[in-house]
Each structure stands twice: as structure tokens, then as C-alpha cells.
Write an enzyme that holds these catalytic residues in place. Structure first.
Site, PDB file in Angstrom:
ATOM      1  N   ASP A   1      92.635 157.154  23.792  1.00 11.17           N
ATOM      2  CA  ASP A   1      91.507 156.543  23.882  1.00 11.17           C
ATOM      3  C   ASP A   1      90.330 157.611  23.976  1.00 11.17           C
ATOM      4  OD1 ASP A   1      89.891 154.351  23.404  1.00 11.17           O
ATOM      5  OD2 ASP A   1      90.075 153.609  25.692  1.00 11.17           O
TER       6      ASP A   1
ATOM      7  N   ASP B   1      91.020 146.726  24.797  1.00 14.61           N
ATOM      8  CA  ASP B   1      91.066 146.690  26.273  1.00 14.61           C
ATOM      9  C   ASP B   1      91.453 145.707  26.917  1.00 14.61           C
ATOM     10  OD1 ASP B   1      89.480 149.710  26.036  1.00 14.61           O
ATOM     11  OD2 ASP B   1      88.466 148.559  25.103  1.00 14.61           O
TER      12      ASP B   1
END
Lengths: 425, 250
Positions: A197, A346
Site C-alpha cells: 500500500d 482498508d
């Protein structure tokens, strides 16, 4: 009497935190209800499920620690490579303007997630509580439920609350599925994803960075599953968007910055693209005008006065000009609502962490929850400082993993020792 | 049935805080953030303490004095932390006031300050209840229950829930008292809080004696009631003062 500033301070933070909390809570409940029986009916019970995440190595409780560690690393590497490839394909498609294809693809994957995985979870729930439920009703309601979900994913004119609810539901279902992975693989995967990420959003040439910049230059929605914490006042997403764009034009600032994107290959091989984007042009504008102390305040500033202004100020141009002279305080830019966006990925991986912690003990769940939420808060505060797309996973996952192991290794013996002797302080 | 019992234990420990949360805190997002950060701070302090004591645990002897040292160090550590928290709060208050000036809104009211203190205290209290009571409740949802050796009148979970409730009360309101004491620089209030905390912690040592919980729990609740009454009187006095000053100003 005028209300105090406490009344609305931090509203946006809470607007993002509460759905994340709800998602985590429900995943923890699901995990703790289902984990003793430990199998969703659709997965072949004797062998562990085979997913994209454990293609290479399937963990065995009897394996040695090094074996598990290496296997987990290998699994994580393969999964990350897979995700990277898929993300690049998506970026290519988006670059060559196959936006409609992407949207339909997202809808299809949402439908598949809701029907197959959601259906499996639902089935195991009703069999766990032994609720009688006949097949036609079940099929019909599941179908209805899924279709509404698909419509709401990219639908215009759907109430924002429904879109939000379905985003959270998708997150819960995927996360509940991911908690089926064996322990070491889960940890390896989480850490690897956080690193990925970081690279994909921040590094030059990272796929998600490209995607966010592309969508900003086109002034387009991201073709991905995102949770938008937009105030419910704004009528439709189209309207909110347009207003935001106009405000940007007038303010003479560049486009909204998005926080992060991230992609995830789900167990049944379909890929749903997830991302986080945060529009904080308001803070930006505010700061251009009064850039005296921008560090910790801006997030707070933007939140302070958005109540009640939204409806009456539909002509941002005029208001902006009028507002130019004053310092802060006025709620003009807040009229052009465009809340914080958080990627579904997320949601999923926060919940996976908490769900994994729930398999050990409740204590680790609380510790991980607090760590993740504070990591999220840090990310959001950073966002108001940096004003660009930010990855939401790294800080939270790092804190979560650290707190998990600290709690498990240090705190639990201490607390158990004192409190079983009824010692407290 | 056991599920109902487990939920009941949890509600005994956390019910009052829950209603406080819903009625006061949940309306103001900033207070929720305060609760969360104060809970996190308490968790960090607990982890640090347990890191400190990890080498010595588990105690092999059945003597009570190692526990006394443990409770004493923990209370001292946490009271030190409270001073740090006060320093942080002062900076926060300055920031909020400066921010309110920029928005040309009124500065923090007295009630706002008290609410922030209450939220900070509630965070500490909830963290205490969660880690000392709630996190041990998992077995109580199962088919059996558990009795501690030295207190066989009630299940262990019920006792810990009752004790946790007393501590939640003490933690929550002593933060209000302490912040107020620091703000007015009143010595009595500043010393009142650590003393109550220490006494309450030491009172749980009585549980070490067989059947000691019969004595320690009423004493603990006496301390909790003392904190509550002191806090109530103090808040009343400040509010009345404030009102009177407001009238004279006008």
C-alpha cells in the site's frame, strides 16, 4: 446563546471512524459466533480453503516455525504480485477509457461477493442458530438484497446511506472470508499489504498513484469501491461532485486529493478494486487564505461550521468572493461537501486483523481496535497536513500488529495474574 | 442462559459508563475522540507496566506483599501519567481557544472543560473495566462458570464486574476532580485523587484473605461514593460561582 466549538469539532473523523468500528464489531461477532463450528458450508471442510492468498503453501499446525514463516512469506509475496498485476491491468483499462467496463466489472464482483460469499455466511448463520428458513424465500431475499447492493454501488440517486451500508456489508463479508486463512499467512499477508500500500500510493509510478491522478485530471469518480463519509445532507452524489468542482475552480486550487487505493483479489478469483480518496480541498482553500498555522488545525477547521449552511448556499461563486475578505469562520466551502473517502480494502484488512485477534482472546481485540482506530486518526490528521493521496493501511496495521503481540506476550499474563487474584487498581 | 449471564456481567461493569457515554459524550464528536485517546493512553500505560513486571511474574510465593508493591507502583505510575495528561490538556485548551478566536466563536465554557475532563476520565475507567473485567468474560459465555478460591459466595465474573464498576466510577470522576484541582491549583483536590486511587487499589489486597471480598467490596464502594460526592459538590460549587459571575458581569 451561541453553541460552543466543541459541538461539531471532529465530525469528519467520527464520520469515518464509526463505519470502520461497526464493520470491525460485526466481523468480530461473526468470527466469534462461527469459529467454533469453524466452517462455512461451502468450503470443503476437511481441507482448508484454497484461495489466492495461500496458493503456494498451505499451513499445517504441525509444521515447524521456520517452515510456517517461510511459507507465510511466500504466500504473501505471491498474493502481492497477483494484486499488483491486477491493479496494473485495471489502471491500463482506466487509462484507455474503459470506464464503463470497469464499472460493470465492479458491479459483477459486488454481486458475486454478495450472493456467493454472503449467502454462504448467511447459511452458516441460520444453521448455527438452527433457524427454519425455506429455500425459495431465502433465494428470493438473497437475490433482492444483492441486486439492491449492485444498484447502490455506482448508482446515482440512491440515498447515500444505502451506498454506505452496502459498502460496509461488502467489507464485512470479504473480511469474514479472509479470517479463514491460517494464522501465519494472515499476519504475513497483512504486513505485506501494508508495505505494498505504501509503495503503490506514494512511490512515483505506483499503480494506485497513477489511478488517483488520472481520475483527478478527468474529474471523474474512481472506478472502485469506496466508502464516502459524506454528510447526508447533500442530495445526490452528482450534485456534491459538481459543487466541489465549482468551488475548486473559484478557489483556484488544484483538484481534490485522494488518500489511497488498493486492490484485492478475493477468494473466488474475482477482484474488487478498492481505494481511499479524501477530498480536502476545503482545508486547502482555507489554508491558502489563512496559512498561519496549518499543522494540526486544518482538519479541525474544516469541520467546524458545516451545519446548516449547506442548503442555503448553492451559489458558491458569490459566496466565495464574499468570503474572501473574512478570516476563516464562514461555512462557505463547507457547502460544497465532499467528505473523506476510505477504500473498502482498508475496511477489509482492518477487520481481518481484528477478526484474527478475536480468535485469540477478547483482550487482544480491544487492544487492536484501539490501535487501528488511532492509526486511522493519525492518517487522517496527516492527510490534512499533506493534502495528497495517502495510504491508510500502513500506520494502522503496524500499530495493530505491534499491539497484538505486546498484548499477547506482555499484558495478558500480567492482567490474568492480577485479576484472578481480584487485584485491581 | 450463560450468554445472558455474560451480558449481564458486562452491563454491571459498563452499564453506567454506557449511559454516560450515550447521554453526554456521543453528541459531541470531539468528546468521543477524547475518550478514545484516553483509553489508548491507559492501555499503553498498562502495557508498559506489564513490560516492567513481566520478568517477575508469575509470583511463586503466595505472599501478599509482592502484590502490594505491584499495586503501589502501578498507581504511582498512573498518577504520574495523569499529570502528563493535564499538561497535554493545557496545550489542547490553548489550541482550542485560539481556534475559537479565529472562528469568532466563544471560547471554551466551564461546562466544556468539565466535559473534556469527564471524557478523559471515562476513557480511563472504560479501559480499566475492559481490560480487567470484560476481557476475562469470554469463558463466562461458555457452559460453565468459575469461582475464585478465596471468595466462594459469588462467581468470579460477578465479583470482578462489581469491583470494576467501583473502579470505573473512581477513575471517571477523579479525573474531573483532578483537572479542576490543577486548574484552581487547590492542593486538597490535587492530593485527594492519588490518595483515593491508592487506597482503592490497596483495598483490593483484602481480597487476598479468605472471604476478604465481603469486607473489601463495601469499603471500595465507600471510596467510590466519596469520589462521586466530592466531584458533585465541586461541580455544583463551580457552576454556581460561574453563574453568579455571569450575572454580575451583565
Amino acid at each position: 446563546m451561541e453553541g460552543s466549538i466543541l459541538d461539531s469539532l471532529g465530525k469528519e473523523l467520527i464520520g469515518v471512524m464509526s463505519p470502520v468500528s461497526i464493520c470491525m464489531l460485526l466481523v468480530v461477532l461473526l468470527v466469534s459466533i462461527l469459529s467454533p463450528s469453524s466452517s462455512f458450508p461451502s468450503s470443503p471442510t476437511p481441507t482448508p480453503i484454497v484461495t489466492a492468498a495461500n496458493l503456494v503453501y498451505s499451513e499445517n499446525p504441525s509444521d515447524s516455525t521456520t517452515q510456517k514463516f517461510e511459507g507465510a512469506l511466500l504466500n504473501a509475496a505471491v498474493f502481492i504480485v497477483l494484486i499488483a498485476v491486477v491493479t496494473f491491468i485495471l489502471v491500463l483499462l482506466y487509462y484507455y477509457n474503459f470506464t464503463n467496463f470497469l464499472k460493470h466489472y465492479m458491479r459483477l464482483s459486488a454481486f458475486l461477493i454478495l450472493t456467493t460469499m454472503g449467502g454462504a455466511i448467511f447459511l452458516s448463520l441460520i444453521s448455527h442458530f438452527s433457524l427454519p428458513f425455506d429455500a425459495p424465500t431465502c433465494f428470493l431475499s438473497l437475490f433482492n438484497f444483492s441486486v439492491l447492493g449492485v444498484v447502490s454501488v455506482f448508482g446515482r440517486g440512491v440515498p447515500i446511506i444505502i451506498t454506505q451500508t452496502y459498502t460496509v456489508i461488502l467489507g464485512i463479508i470479504t473480511a469474514a472470508w479472509f479470517t479463514q486463512l491460517p494464522e501465519w499467512t494472515t499476519w504475513g499477508l497483512l504486513v505485506a499489504l501494508a508495505l505494498y500500500d505504501l509503495v503503490a500510493v506514494l512511490a512515483p509510478g505506483g499503480p494506485l498513484k497513477i489511478l488517483v491522478e488520472l481520475s483527478q485530471s478527468r474529474d471523474d469518480d474512481l472506478p472502485a469501491l469506496v466508502y464516502e463519509a459524506r454528510p447526508t445532507v447533500s442530495t445526490s452524489s452528482g450534485g456534491g461532485r459538481r459543487n466541489g468542482g465549482l468551488g475548486l475552480l473559484v478557489g483556484g486550487v488544484s483538484d481534490n486529493s485522494s488518500v489511497e487505493l488498493q486492490n484485492l483479489a478475493t477468494t473466488i478469483g474475482n477482484h474488487s478494486n478498492e481505494e481511499i480518496a479524501v477530498d480536502d480541498e476545503r482545508e486547502r482553500m482555507r489554508n491558502e487564505r489563512s496559512d498561519d498555522q496549518g499543522e494540526t488545525i486544518p482538519l479541525v477547521v474544516a469541520n467546524s461550521s458545516e451545519i446548516g449552511v449547506v442548503d442555503e448556499e448553492r451559489s458558491p461563486l458569490v459566496e466565495m468572493v464574499a468570503g474572501e475578505g473574512r478570516d476563516g469562520g464562514d461555512g462557505n466551502e463547507e457547502a460544497m461537501t465532499a467528505g473523506i473517502k476510505l477504500g473498502l480494502g482498508d475496511f477489509v484488512f482492518y477487520s481481518v486483523l481484528v477478526g484474527r485477534a478475536a480468535m485469540y482472546d477478547l483482550m487482544t481485540v480491544y487492544a487492536c481496535y484501539l490501535a487501528i482506530i488511532s492509526g486511522l486518526a493519525c492518517t487522517l490528521i496527516l492527510l490534512s497536513v499533506c493534502r495528497r493521496a495517502l495510504p491508510a493501511l500502513p500506520i494502522s496495521i503496524a500499530l495493530g500488529v505491534i499491539f497484538y503481540f505486546l498484548t499477547r506476550l506482555l499484558m495478558e499474563p500480567f492482567v490474568v495474574q492480577t485479576s484472578t487474584n481480584l487485584m485491581m487498581f | 442462559m450463560t450468554v445472558a449471564a455474560g451480558i449481564g456481567y458486562a452491563l454491571i461493569a459498563l452499564g453506567p459508563s454506557l449511559s454516560l457515554f450515550i447521554s453526554v459524550i456521543a453528541k459531541k464528536p470531539f468528546l468521543i475522540l477524547t475518550v478514545l485517546s484516553s483509553t489508548l493512553l491507559w492501555l499503553v500505560s498498562l502495557i508498559m507496566l506489564s513490560g516492567l513486571w513481566r520478568g517477575f511474574l508469575p509470583f511463586k510465593s503466595t505472599a501478599w506483599w509482592p502484590y502490594a508493591i505491584l499495586v503501589f507502583t502501578s498507581v504511582c505510575f498512573q498518577e504520574g501519567l495523569r499529570i502528563l495528561l493535564w499538561k497535554a490538556y493545557l496545550r489542547l485548551e490553548d489550541m482550542l481557544d485560539a481556534f475559537a478566536d479565529r472562528l469568532s466563536k466563544p471560547r471554551l465554557f466551564l461546562t466544556d472543560k468539565m466535559q473534556i475532563a469527564l471524557a478523559g476520565g471515562l476513557g480511563h475507567g472504560v479501559a480499566h473495566a475492559v481490560f480487567f473485567c470484560l476481557s476475562l468474560l469470554t469463558p463466562s459465555f461458555g457452559p460453565a462458570t468459575y469461582y475464585a478460591d478465596r471468595c466462594t459466595w459469588m462467581p468470579f465474573f460477578l465479583i470482578s464486574a462489581i469491583i470494576a464498576l467501583a473502579f470505573v466510577t473512581i477513575h471517571t470522576f477523579s479525573m474531573v476532580i483532578a483537572f479542576n484541582g490543577y486548574a484552581e491549583s487547590k492542593r486538597v483536590d490535587q492530593y485527594f485523587v492519588p490518595t483515593v486511587h491508592l487506597i482503592a487499589g490497596m483495598l483490593t489486597l483484602i481480597n487476598f484473605a479468605p472471604g476478604g471480598c465481603i469486607i473489601s467490596i463495601p469499603l471500595l464502594y465507600f471510596m467510590a461514593a466519596l469520589t462521586l460526592i466530592h466531584c458533585g459538590k465541586m461541580a455544583w460549587r463551580r457552576l454556581v460561582d460561574e453563574q453568579r459571575r455571569g450575572i454580575t458581569l451583565q
